[in-house]
Motif scaffolding. Structure first.
Motif, PDB file in Angstrom:
ATOM      1  N   ASP A  41      -8.412  -9.303   6.316  1.00 15.05           N
ATOM      2  CA  ASP A  41      -7.515 -10.562   6.115  1.00 15.05           C
ATOM      3  C   ASP A  41      -8.342 -11.547   4.974  1.00 15.05           C
ATOM      4  O   ASP A  41      -8.098 -12.360   4.214  1.00 15.05           O
ATOM      5  CB  ASP A  41      -7.077 -11.369   7.177  1.00 15.05           C
ATOM      6  N   SER A  42      -9.528 -11.571   5.648  1.00  7.21           N
ATOM      7  CA  SER A  42     -10.707 -12.702   4.989  1.00  7.21           C
ATOM      8  C   SER A  42     -10.746 -12.551   3.266  1.00  7.21           C
ATOM      9  O   SER A  42     -11.198 -13.347   2.516  1.00  7.21           O
ATOM     10  CB  SER A  42     -12.005 -12.742   5.741  1.00  7.21           C
ATOM     11  N   LYS A  61      -4.090  -6.331  -4.538  1.00  5.42           N
ATOM     12  CA  LYS A  61      -4.536  -5.263  -3.869  1.00  5.42           C
ATOM     13  C   LYS A  61      -5.376  -5.632  -2.351  1.00  5.42           C
ATOM     14  O   LYS A  61      -5.276  -4.803  -1.643  1.00  5.42           O
ATOM     15  CB  LYS A  61      -5.526  -4.579  -4.805  1.00  5.42           C
ATOM     16  N   SER A  62      -5.782  -6.626  -2.567  1.00  8.43           N
ATOM     17  CA  SER A  62      -6.538  -7.352  -1.255  1.00  8.43           C
ATOM     18  C   SER A  62      -5.582  -7.375  -0.180  1.00  8.43           C
ATOM     19  O   SER A  62      -5.760  -7.072   1.111  1.00  8.43           O
ATOM     20  CB  SER A  62      -7.469  -8.327  -1.282  1.00  8.43           C
ATOM     21  N   MET A  63      -4.184  -7.702  -0.355  1.00  9.53           N
ATOM     22  CA  MET A  63      -3.144  -8.119   0.545  1.00  9.53           C
ATOM     23  C   MET A  63      -2.736  -6.776   0.941  1.00  9.53           C
ATOM     24  O   MET A  63      -2.476  -6.498   2.291  1.00  9.53           O
ATOM     25  CB  MET A  63      -2.144  -8.815  -0.229  1.00  9.53           C
ATOM     26  N   GLU A  78      -3.019  -4.904   4.922  1.00  8.11           N
ATOM     27  CA  GLU A  78      -1.902  -4.403   5.784  1.00  8.11           C
ATOM     28  C   GLU A  78      -2.418  -3.012   6.050  1.00  8.11           C
ATOM     29  O   GLU A  78      -2.025  -2.708   7.178  1.00  8.11           O
ATOM     30  CB  GLU A  78      -0.665  -4.377   4.815  1.00  8.11           C
ATOM     31  N   ASP A  79      -2.771  -2.288   5.305  1.00  8.55           N
ATOM     32  CA  ASP A  79      -3.132  -0.764   5.679  1.00  8.55           C
ATOM     33  C   ASP A  79      -4.363  -1.104   6.718  1.00  8.55           C
ATOM     34  O   ASP A  79      -4.158  -0.001   7.948  1.00  8.55           O
ATOM     35  CB  ASP A  79      -4.056  -0.042   4.342  1.00  8.55           C
ATOM     36  N   ILE A  80      -5.153  -1.819   6.639  1.00 11.36           N
ATOM     37  CA  ILE A  80      -6.261  -1.925   7.827  1.00 11.36           C
ATOM     38  C   ILE A  80      -5.365  -2.182   9.146  1.00 11.36           C
ATOM     39  O   ILE A  80      -5.915  -1.855  10.220  1.00 11.36           O
ATOM     40  CB  ILE A  80      -7.380  -3.033   7.539  1.00 11.36           C
ATOM     41  N   PHE A  81      -4.533  -3.150   9.015  1.00 17.81           N
ATOM     42  CA  PHE A  81      -3.701  -3.382  10.163  1.00 17.81           C
ATOM     43  C   PHE A  81      -3.157  -2.293  11.043  1.00 17.81           C
ATOM     44  O   PHE A  81      -3.255  -2.322  12.081  1.00 17.81           O
ATOM     45  CB  PHE A  81      -2.756  -4.661   9.832  1.00 17.81           C
TER      46      PHE A  81
END
Length: 118
Positions: free
Chosen positions: A45-46, A13-15, A19-22
């Protein structure tokens, strides 16, 4: 063959969250490239990076510490989202969606961390 962290739902989910934030930050103004855009991308990403790093060859106490780093990075993302909303880089709808995703991910990471006992 796979790494331990690849099976973790919080990592998966964090991955996706990163990508959504990017994608969301691609619409930030060019003059924010080295400021808010960079900051929100690095923070998002962190989250996954700390989950993966903490899961490999670490004690349970160390893994819990790295999960704490992930939670802190998530808080940083939320603050960046507020900055982006206040500066009119994102809509209220985008803010609410990403804020809710952030809140849900944070609760999942906390719940996972609370399951790790010494």
């Amino acid at each position: 063959m796979s790494f331990k962290f690849e099976k973790l739902i919080i990592w998966q989910k964090s991955m996706s969250f990163g990508e959504d934030i990017f994608i969301l930050s691609q619409n930030f103004p060019k003059d924010e490239a080295f400021n808010l855009t960079s900051q929100i991308r690095r923070a998002s990403d962190s989250i996954a990076l700390n989950i993966s790093e903490g899961s490999i060859l670490q004690s349970k106490l160390e893994f819990r510490k790295f999960l704490g780093y992930s939670i802190r990075s998530l808080a940083e993302v939320v603050t960046c989202l507020y900055k982006a909303k206040n500066r009119k880089y994102i809509s209220e709808v985008n803010f609410e969606e990403m804020y809710n995703d952030s809140y849900n991910l944070m609760n999942q990471i906390i719940a996972f961390r609370n399951q790790i006992k010494e």
